[in-house]
Structures are given as C-alpha cells and as structure tokens.
Enzyme design. Structure first.
Site, PDB file in Angstrom:
ATOM      1  N   THR A 220     -19.889   9.937 -22.590  1.00 41.97           N
ATOM      2  CA  THR A 220     -21.156  10.178 -21.892  1.00 41.97           C
ATOM      3  C   THR A 220     -20.892  10.310 -20.399  1.00 41.97           C
ATOM      4  O   THR A 220     -21.668  10.938 -19.688  1.00 41.97           O
ATOM      5  CB  THR A 220     -22.164   9.035 -22.151  1.00 41.97           C
ATOM      6  OG1 THR A 220     -21.481   7.784 -22.015  1.00 41.97           O
ATOM      7  CG2 THR A 220     -22.771   9.139 -23.518  1.00 41.97           C
TER       8      THR A 220
ATOM      9  N   LYS B  65      -7.933   7.208 -24.476  1.00 43.71           N
ATOM     10  CA  LYS B  65      -8.568   7.948 -23.378  1.00 43.71           C
ATOM     11  C   LYS B  65      -7.529   8.539 -22.423  1.00 43.71           C
ATOM     12  O   LYS B  65      -7.844   9.335 -21.553  1.00 43.71           O
ATOM     13  CB  LYS B  65      -9.541   7.038 -22.615  1.00 43.71           C
ATOM     14  CG  LYS B  65     -10.753   6.600 -23.456  1.00 43.71           C
ATOM     15  CD  LYS B  65     -11.672   5.693 -22.667  1.00 43.71           C
ATOM     16  CE  LYS B  65     -12.802   5.083 -23.489  1.00 43.71           C
ATOM     17  NZ  LYS B  65     -13.912   6.008 -23.768  1.00 43.71           N
TER      18      LYS B  65
ATOM     19  N   LYS C  40     -13.850   5.220 -16.746  1.00 44.91           N
ATOM     20  CA  LYS C  40     -14.230   4.857 -18.120  1.00 44.91           C
ATOM     21  C   LYS C  40     -13.418   3.627 -18.489  1.00 44.91           C
ATOM     22  O   LYS C  40     -12.513   3.239 -17.761  1.00 44.91           O
ATOM     23  CB  LYS C  40     -13.908   6.005 -19.087  1.00 44.91           C
ATOM     24  CG  LYS C  40     -12.490   6.575 -18.913  1.00 44.91           C
ATOM     25  CD  LYS C  40     -12.231   7.786 -19.797  1.00 44.91           C
ATOM     26  CE  LYS C  40     -12.757   9.097 -19.312  1.00 44.91           C
ATOM     27  NZ  LYS C  40     -13.953   9.539 -19.994  1.00 44.91           N
ATOM     28  N   ARG C  41     -13.723   3.016 -19.644  1.00 48.04           N
ATOM     29  CA  ARG C  41     -12.916   1.879 -20.073  1.00 48.04           C
ATOM     30  C   ARG C  41     -11.463   2.291 -20.242  1.00 48.04           C
ATOM     31  O   ARG C  41     -11.163   3.443 -20.524  1.00 48.04           O
ATOM     32  CB  ARG C  41     -13.442   1.350 -21.413  1.00 48.04           C
ATOM     33  CG  ARG C  41     -14.827   0.776 -21.281  1.00 48.04           C
ATOM     34  CD  ARG C  41     -14.967  -0.507 -22.052  1.00 48.04           C
ATOM     35  NE  ARG C  41     -13.996  -1.464 -21.596  1.00 48.04           N
ATOM     36  CZ  ARG C  41     -13.679  -2.568 -22.248  1.00 48.04           C
ATOM     37  NH1 ARG C  41     -14.256  -2.863 -23.391  1.00 48.04           N
ATOM     38  NH2 ARG C  41     -12.803  -3.392 -21.772  1.00 48.04           N
TER      39      ARG C  41
ATOM     40  N   HIS D 133     -20.431   4.928 -33.860  1.00 48.09           N
ATOM     41  CA  HIS D 133     -19.935   5.307 -32.528  1.00 48.09           C
ATOM     42  C   HIS D 133     -18.429   5.456 -32.433  1.00 48.09           C
ATOM     43  O   HIS D 133     -17.892   5.654 -31.341  1.00 48.09           O
ATOM     44  CB  HIS D 133     -20.362   4.284 -31.478  1.00 48.09           C
ATOM     45  CG  HIS D 133     -21.826   4.244 -31.220  1.00 48.09           C
ATOM     46  ND1 HIS D 133     -22.431   4.996 -30.247  1.00 48.09           N
ATOM     47  CD2 HIS D 133     -22.809   3.547 -31.833  1.00 48.09           C
ATOM     48  CE1 HIS D 133     -23.735   4.747 -30.244  1.00 48.09           C
ATOM     49  NE2 HIS D 133     -23.984   3.867 -31.201  1.00 48.09           N
TER      50      HIS D 133
ATOM     51  N   LYS E 163     -22.522  12.746 -17.281  1.00 42.84           N
ATOM     52  CA  LYS E 163     -22.975  12.282 -15.960  1.00 42.84           C
ATOM     53  C   LYS E 163     -22.275  13.074 -14.858  1.00 42.84           C
ATOM     54  O   LYS E 163     -22.896  13.481 -13.868  1.00 42.84           O
ATOM     55  CB  LYS E 163     -22.664  10.780 -15.789  1.00 42.84           C
ATOM     56  CG  LYS E 163     -23.460   9.898 -16.739  1.00 42.84           C
ATOM     57  CD  LYS E 163     -22.895   8.483 -16.881  1.00 42.84           C
ATOM     58  CE  LYS E 163     -23.478   7.830 -18.136  1.00 42.84           C
ATOM     59  NZ  LYS E 163     -22.734   6.627 -18.565  1.00 42.84           N
TER      60      LYS E 163
HETATM   61  C1  26V Z   1     -13.611  -0.165 -29.811  1.00 37.85           C
HETATM   62  C2  26V Z   1     -12.291  -0.472 -30.034  1.00 37.85           C
HETATM   63  C3  26V Z   1     -11.920  -1.840 -30.341  1.00 37.85           C
HETATM   64  C4  26V Z   1     -10.501  -2.000 -30.837  1.00 37.85           C
HETATM   65  C5  26V Z   1      -9.541  -1.158 -30.059  1.00 37.85           C
HETATM   66  C6  26V Z   1      -9.898   0.293 -30.154  1.00 37.85           C
HETATM   67  C7  26V Z   1     -11.340   0.529 -29.934  1.00 37.85           C
HETATM   68  C8  26V Z   1     -11.749   1.793 -29.620  1.00 37.85           C
HETATM   69  C9  26V Z   1     -13.069   2.073 -29.404  1.00 37.85           C
HETATM   70  C10 26V Z   1     -14.005   1.093 -29.501  1.00 37.85           C
HETATM   71  C11 26V Z   1     -15.400   1.463 -29.193  1.00 37.85           C
HETATM   72  C12 26V Z   1     -16.379   1.147 -30.241  1.00 37.85           C
HETATM   73  C13 26V Z   1     -17.747   1.677 -30.019  1.00 37.85           C
HETATM   74  C14 26V Z   1     -17.977   2.460 -28.757  1.00 37.85           C
HETATM   75  O1  26V Z   1     -18.161   1.918 -27.693  1.00 37.85           O
HETATM   76  N1  26V Z   1     -18.043   3.770 -28.891  1.00 37.85           N
HETATM   77  C15 26V Z   1     -18.377   4.673 -27.812  1.00 37.85           C
HETATM   78  O2  26V Z   1     -19.753   5.006 -27.944  1.00 37.85           O
HETATM   79  C16 26V Z   1     -20.194   5.918 -26.964  1.00 37.85           C
HETATM   80  C17 26V Z   1     -21.688   6.113 -27.151  1.00 37.85           C
HETATM   81  O3  26V Z   1     -21.924   6.740 -28.366  1.00 37.85           O
HETATM   82  C18 26V Z   1     -19.424   7.226 -27.085  1.00 37.85           C
HETATM   83  O4  26V Z   1     -19.853   8.105 -26.076  1.00 37.85           O
HETATM   84  C19 26V Z   1     -17.945   6.979 -26.952  1.00 37.85           C
HETATM   85  O5  26V Z   1     -17.226   8.168 -27.187  1.00 37.85           O
HETATM   86  C20 26V Z   1     -17.509   5.906 -27.948  1.00 37.85           C
HETATM   87  O6  26V Z   1     -16.152   5.541 -27.738  1.00 37.85           O
END
Ligand code: 26V
Length: 804
Positions: free
Chosen positions: A642, A540, A534-535, A346, A646
């Site tokens: 996602t 982002k 979003k987060r 992901h 939506k």
């Molecule tokens: C985690 C972290 C942790 C350290 C700081 C930077 C960072 C950046 C991103 C993440 C996310 C990890 C996994 C995640 O939530 N991915 C999300 O998954 C969604 C479903 O597939 C996707 O639509 C999003 O684009 C993706 O960010």
C-alpha cells in the site's frame, strides 16, 4: 460550540483554565494540546450520538471490522480537517501565539499495528465514515504499541512505546459496557430431554473494558466507532494467587505482537485473539438485540469482517453463542454463522499462516475447541461425500490436522466471502494456497484490491500538492478521487508542470531539514530522493537496494567521470525484535551509509539515509518528498503493498517488480510511466517448484556481485568483522531464496533508466503527473465501495447526504 476563530479562542481559553487550573501564560504545550483534543472530542460528540441514533432508528445493516491491528497514527489534524474546522482552529491558535504544528508534535502516534495490515484497517475506517457507511472497528487497546526504534551504532534497539503515558484524548472509557471473557476451566455436558447442554465451568474470567474512539467522516457528520478493548481483573472469584492473576490478565492487552514471534508468546497471543473476538461479539450482539429483536435474523442485519486470520475465532464463538446461549440447533446456527462472516487474506507466505497446536488451544478454550472439532468433523464428512475415498485431499482441507488448528481453513470454511488484496494475490490464492477450497466453493472467492485514504495521504500529508490540484481542477477530487484524472490534460502545460516541480521541491526541502535535524546529515534537495519505506523483511528485498547502492559506489570510485545523477537513498524500516536476519540488513544499510557518506570522493553524488523509528507520522513527511518509490519485492511475495499507492499519489515514480498492486499501478499509468524489472511471479514460482536457479553461478559470473559480496566480509566496510556472514550465507550457501542476485542485473539497468529519465525534467514531471492523476483508483474509498456493495450489502443511508 464555536463557528469562528474568536469564539474558538474564548472557548479554548476557558477550557484550558477549567481543565488545568492555570492561566494561559502558565500552561505548557502539552496542556494546550490536551485542551484542544478534549474540546474537539466534545465537539464531535453530538454527531457521534446522532450517528448512533440514526443507525438504531433506521435499523440498517451494520458492519464490524475485527482486526488485531489498527495503525492510526496521529488523529488531531485529520479530525480537524474532516470536521472542516482546521483553518478556524489554526488561525485562532495562531492569534494566541500557538502553532498548530507544535500541538500536533505533542500528539503520540497510535501505533497499534506492525505495518500494511494495520494501516489498511485505519484507512478503511476513514473511508467507511467518509462514505457515510455504517462500519465500525473492533480491536485491542494495547498499552504499548509497536516498539520505538532507536539506532545505536547501526544496530536497532527497541524501546517500549509509551503512547498512553499522558492519556489519550480521543478515547472514551465505557466501563458500563464491560463484558466478561472466560479462559481455561472445563466443559460439562448434560442431557436434558433430547438436547445436550454444555456448561463452561471453573473458568477464569477477564473483564474486557471498551474504550471508544470516534471515527470522523469527511464533511458529512458521520461519526462511526472504533472500539478498543482493554483487559482488566474480573470481579468473579479466581482460584489462584491474586497478584499472579492480575499480572496475567493485564498482560493480555499490554503489548502488540510483532508478527513473527516464536513459541514463548503463543498462549498469550491466542488469549489476545479470543479476548478480542469474545468481547467484540458480546457487544455486537447486545447492540443488535437493542436495535432488532430476533437473533435468527442476525446474518441479514450484520456482517463481521475478519481482517486476516487473527480474529477467526469469532466464527466458533458465534456458534457457541447461538448453540449454548440461544439454544439453536447446529444446522441453523451454522447457517447464521456462515452468513455473517467474511474474511480477507493478506499473505501467501506459509510461515505467516497461523496454526495453533491442539495442546495449547484445547485447555485454554475448551468449549471453542469442541465446537471447532465438530465443525471439522462435519466439514470432513461433507468433503467425503464429494470426494469419496480421497483421504489426502480431505486431510489437506481439514480445519484440524497434524495436531494443529489451521486458522485460514477455519476462516474460509466459516465465511461466505474470501478475498485477496490485489488481483495477482487473489489469483495465487485460487490456484495455489487455497486451490482445493476454491474448487470446492468458487463462489466465495473474490478480489478487492487495496486502497489508501487520499484524505490522509494527500490532503493532509501534502497540502501544497492538494492546493495545486484543487486550483487546477476544482475540489471534486476530494469526494471522488478518480477525478484526479482531470489533471491529465495538463501533461503538456509547462506552467502547470513548473508548479508541480515547485511543490515537490518544497516537500524535499522540508524533508532535508528534518534529516539534518535528526540525522545530522546534510543532503542535497535537488538530488533524486529514492525511497524505500516499509517493514524490514527478506522478501521486500531492502538487500537488493543496498547491494545496488554498493554497486553505484564502486562504479563511481572506479570512474569518477561516469554519467550519474546525484541520488539520496532514504530508508525507513523496523525489524521485528526476533528477526535476526532483518536486523543484519539494518546494520548493513548503516555500514554502507557510514562508508559512503564519509567518502569525499562521492560527496556530491550519493548519500544514504536511514531514518529512525519509521511510523505513520514520519511516513507523512517522507512520502510527499519522494521521487522514486522502491517496490522491489520478489514477485509473488507481496500480497498487495500500500506504500506503493501512497508514493504514487504523491508523484513518486515506481521502480518495482510485477508483484502485488504494482501490476495494477502499471495498468493505470501505462508501461512508460513505471520502471518494471526482474522475474515475474510465474518465473519465481517455477524456480521454486522445479529448481534451476543456482545463485553461485551469479557470484562467479557477475564481477560486480562478486566484488560487493566480498566487500561484505573483507574489511571494506568499517568495523564489522564477520557481521554480515548470515547475509553472505543467505545469498551463496542458501541459494538466495529471494532471487536478489538473479534480479540484480535487471535492477541495475532499470535504475539506470530511471536516473536518465529524471535528467529530462519535463519528461519526469509528466511521469510524475500521470502517477498522481491515475492514483484515484487506489483510494480506499473505491475499495470500501466494492466491499460495501459486493460483500457486505450496505449503502449510504445517512440523513446528511454527503456532497457528492
Ligand atoms: C508476516 C510474516 C510473519 C512471519 C515472517 C514472514 C511474514 C511475512 C509477512 C507477514 C505479514 C502478514 C500479514 C500482512 O501484514 N500482510 C500485508 O497486508 C497488507 C494489506 O493488505 C498488504 O498490502 C501487504 O502486501 C501484506 O504483506
């Protein structure tokens, strides 16, 4: 149980009295909510039992979706809707003087996830059941989900989320199905004849107790299961202070982890991961043996899907079970294991790729570590045969290297399928992050572009638009979302477009009311609702959005007569508690909002709203009311997104970069009905590899940027002193890692185009309509059908054939 509203009312009143020992007039709204919830859960149980029985008798292949997060939100109305009793219940309650919305309000959001990854898992469960597919979720029953966000003076405060305080009506505790999970201890190896035997001794046990939630399919009598595990003290003896042991044990399912916490929590996080997989595998195998006899056939009869790397320890855990408990040889165990697992990646952000230091891993999970070591050794050997002498190459692909266990490598090596979540993301995985693995086993790699359940995000969240669609093209789209394409011929039907406008206006008025209630802010429901929810993450680029707002403000102050359509900018975002920079952005949004919202000079023209505590249920209110969808990540960074889907499905038009699923959205709606700007992923990656971007030049040459950045530090924003130095530093001293300044001009231009497009009402409504009509592809039904046929090898064999 009940088939009309009068029967419902009788049953409801009786249950209320029996459950609470009160008469109806004495009951509270919470009593009523719990009564209804329990009633509906009981209503579901016949189908639930039948579904399980059907799976047992037909012995069909089962899929288990292992995920450390499930962001379900509220489930009451979704269940009522899927069961086809929404209207009966609503009318029955209304006869009693109860508004169903009041009861919905009482239900807490099940917020067992951080964002996209967890919500995707929840959408997938809905699609699995609604398609009548045998797929179940396995997760952790965190006592506290994602924190509740409060904003104080522009700063984010985090309060513990007490979603279980009043109990959770949907869950069924199944204590008899508890399993034991071992930690710590040592491994003893003895030789019996030819064979080595491994015993895990002196382990400390934790009891995993399952809580099952029914996952109700849409109008098809299928009820699958989401099994959430809770950690409790074990009856086995322990060698330490019992209070200490109890605390440590219960901590395992106490909190959902924010995704970017640092070292201190590492052991606990690893414990959570092993706890999830060890408990899930024990229960999966038990039910498998109950259905079918032969462990050797496991990979033909089940698939275990690993949602990101968090559950990747399931791979060595299955090896352990086959080797140590079933006494199979390594080769045979490996064959079965590799045939059972599939893995979804992901993110490509390196800081998010999990790596566990050996010194933490080995003592906590001694036998699992040994197995990973053996896997690594054999894998490296295999690589050595293929690339003799190429040490660097092998080192780069190893599962254990540089003192850490690389979870992504473990997941890739131990799975038969590896997929990304949007086309561009899968391509980037194949030619960058996982290039060597792709070269080694290209057949494993595939793409599955994400989707969202249109039943929650359209049918439930936007009943007004749903009715309009059904009135116009019939209700086939509910079962086959791609049928929404049949709306396209209405593109030039001005009566239809008028109705579409009425629906959007209604949703905007509802949101405006919510904003007035919550933020005390009066906004103009005829202004453009420009939404970024979003987060909060640097990639982002909420920062780009707020900088653009500052630019608009400066422009309007300079020339009040300039052409500008009124806009309301709406933000919703939580920042991880330890993510300092993200919190600075939240504060900046608030400072800018404070300045702008109090300036009478721009009163009717710009408003900035930050909606506190963004979560699934709030998303359901904001998204249907949106005109513009901000999807502005630095190209190459957002795996899919996602929220973009939506918003599109609810008729918002995207302003976005060519990143993640935005690319596929553009292909569906066509370049005229989306506003694309900024660097491409290729250009971003080229700058990252070769340099050549100097953010200072943009500061010196673009007077607009210069003014905005100066305003962050010169007292222009109220009471902030040097608050925003870290933001200024990231832009100037640290060379603007996410290309905010580089994309600024392009963003300003595209936003201007979007604003003018909105002024042409008919044109805008057509754009909006095309987005709705083409959104069917992004239903998670399509995604799940692809997983089912191309990865899992399962199909709908339910007795009750669904209506499509
Ligand atoms: C985690 C972290 C942790 C350290 C700081 C930077 C960072 C950046 C991103 C993440 C996310 C990890 C996994 C995640 O939530 N991915 C999300 O998954 C969604 C479903 O597939 C996707 O639509 C999003 O684009 C993706 O960010």
């Amino acid at each position: 149980m009940f088939s009309n509203k009068d029967e419902f009312k009788l049953a409801f009143l009786k249950k209320l009295e029996m459950g609470f020992g009160k008469t109806f007039p004495e009951s509270t709204v919470r009593d009523q909510y719990h009564t209804l919830g329990n009633m509906i859960r009981e209503f579901i149980s016949t189908d639930w039992i039948n579904t399980n029985e059907h799976y047992r008798l037909t012995k069909q292949k089962q899929v288990y979706y292992l995920s450390i997060e499930f962001l379900l939100g509220k489930v009451l109305s979704q269940n009522l809707m899927n069961l086809g009793i929404y209207t009966i219940v609503q009318e029955g309650l209304s006869d009693l003087g109860i508004g169903l919305e009041q009861l919905e309000e009482i239900e807490p959001d099940a917020g067992l996830g951080n964002g996209g990854l967890g919500r995707l898992a929840a959408c997938f469960l809905d699609s699995l059941s609604s398609l009548g597919l045998p797929g179940h979720g396995c997760g952790i029953r965190y006592r506290h989900g994602l924190f509740e966000q409060k904003i104080m003076n522009g700063y984010q405060l985090e309060l513990p989320d007490h979603w279980l305080r009043h109990g959770h009506v949907w869950e069924v505790r199944k204590e008899d199905l508890s399993v034991e999970v071992p930690f710590w201890g040592r491994v003893e190896c003895t030789k019996t004849g030819e064979n080595l035997e491994f015993k895990h001794l002196d382990a400390e046990y934790v009891t995993a107790v399952p809580y099952d939630l029914p996952v109700v399919g849409y109008n098809n009598s299928t009820v699958n299961t989401l099994r959430l595990w809770s950690a409790e003290v074990s009856p086995y003896p322990v060698n330490k202070d019992i209070m200490h042991y109890k605390r440590e044990t219960e901590m395992i399912s106490e909190f959902l982890y924010p995704d970017d916490t640092h070292d201190e929590g590492k052991i606990l996080r690893l414990k959570q991961q092993y706890f999830l997989v060890a408990a899930s595998l024990r229960s999966i195998i038990r039910s498998y043996l109950n259905r079918k006899g032969d462990i050797k056939q496991l990979s033909k009869d089940i698939c275990i899907h690993i949602n990101d790397t968090h559950p990747a320890l399931a791979i060595p855990e299955l090896m352990r079970i086959l080797l140590d408990e079933y006494r199979l040889g390594w080769e045979e165990s490996w064959e079965i294991t590799r045939g059972t697992f599939c893995y979804t990646n992901h993110t490509t952000l390196s800081e998010a790729l999990e790596k566990w230091p050996i010194h933490i891993f080995k003592p906590l999970l001694p036998r699992i570590y040994m197995i990973i070591e053996e896997m690594n050794e054999r894998y490296c050997h295999e690589l050595w045969e293929k690339f003799p002498g190429e040490w660097d190459h092998i080192q780069e692909m190893a599962i254990i290297a540089d003192g850490v266990v690389k979870m992504a490598h473990l997941a890739v090596v131990g799975s038969f399928s590896v997929n990304g979540v949007a086309r561009i993301h899968t391509e980037i995985l194949k030619d960058r992050e996982m290039k060597l693995f792709y070269q080694h086993s290209p057949e494993k790699f595939n793409n599955k572009t994400n989707g969202i359940t249109h039943r929650r995000w359209l049918l439930k969240a936007n009943p007004e638009l749903s009715s309009l669609i059904t009135d116009t093209i019939g209700n086939d789209w509910v079962y086959q979302p791609e049928q929404m394409k049949n709306l396209l011929p209405y593109m030039n039907d001005s009566a239809f477009l008028d109705q579409l406008a009425v629906v959007k206006q209604k949703k905007k008025e509802q949101l405006a009311k919510r904003i007035l209630d919550q933020n005390g802010l009066l906004i103009d429901p005829t202004s453009i609702f420009d939404v970024q929810v979003k987060r909060l993450h640097a990639y982002k680029r909420q920062l780009l959005n707020i900088i653009h707002i500052m630019h608009l403000y400066n422009r309007l102050k300079e020339d009040a007569s300039c052409d500008f359509y009124p806009r309301t900018f709406i933000f919703g975002a939580k920042a991880s508690p330890g993510y300092y920079y993200a919190k600075k952005i939240i504060k900046l949004i608030h400072s800018v909002a404070e300045k702008i919202n109090h300036d009478p000079a721009v009163k009717e023209r710009i408003k900035v709203v930050f909606m506190e505590n963004y979560r699934v249920s709030l998303a359901e209110e904001i998204i249907p009311a949106s005109d513009i969808s901000e999807q502005i990540s630095t190209a190459s960074k957002e795996a899919s997104g996602t929220g973009n889907m939506k918003l599109m499905m609810n008729g918002a038009v995207t302003v976005g970069t060519l990143d993640g699923a935005n690319i596929e959205i553009r292909e569906k709606v066509g370049a005229d009905d989306i506003f694309i700007f900024g660097l491409s992923a290729k250009e971003v990656m080229k700058f990252e590899q070769e340099g050549g971007y100097n953010s200072m030049e943009y500061y010196y040459h673009d007077k607009r940027l210069q003014e905005i950045i100066n305003q962050m530090r010169n007292g222009f924003l109220p009471d902030v002193a040097d608050e925003f130095e870290p933001i200024v530093d990231s832009l100037l001293t640290e060379n603007d890692q996410y290309f905010v300044m580089r994309d600024f001009d392009s963003y300003v231009n595209i936003q201007q185009q979007a604003g003018s497009a909105f002024e042409n009402r008919q044109k805008w409504l057509r754009m909006s309509l095309r987005n709705i009509a083409m959104s069917g592809y992004f239903s998670s039904d399509r995604t799940i059908e692809e997983y089912a046929s191309q990865i899992w090898g399962i199909s709908n064999t339910s007795l009750e054939t669904s209506i499509n």
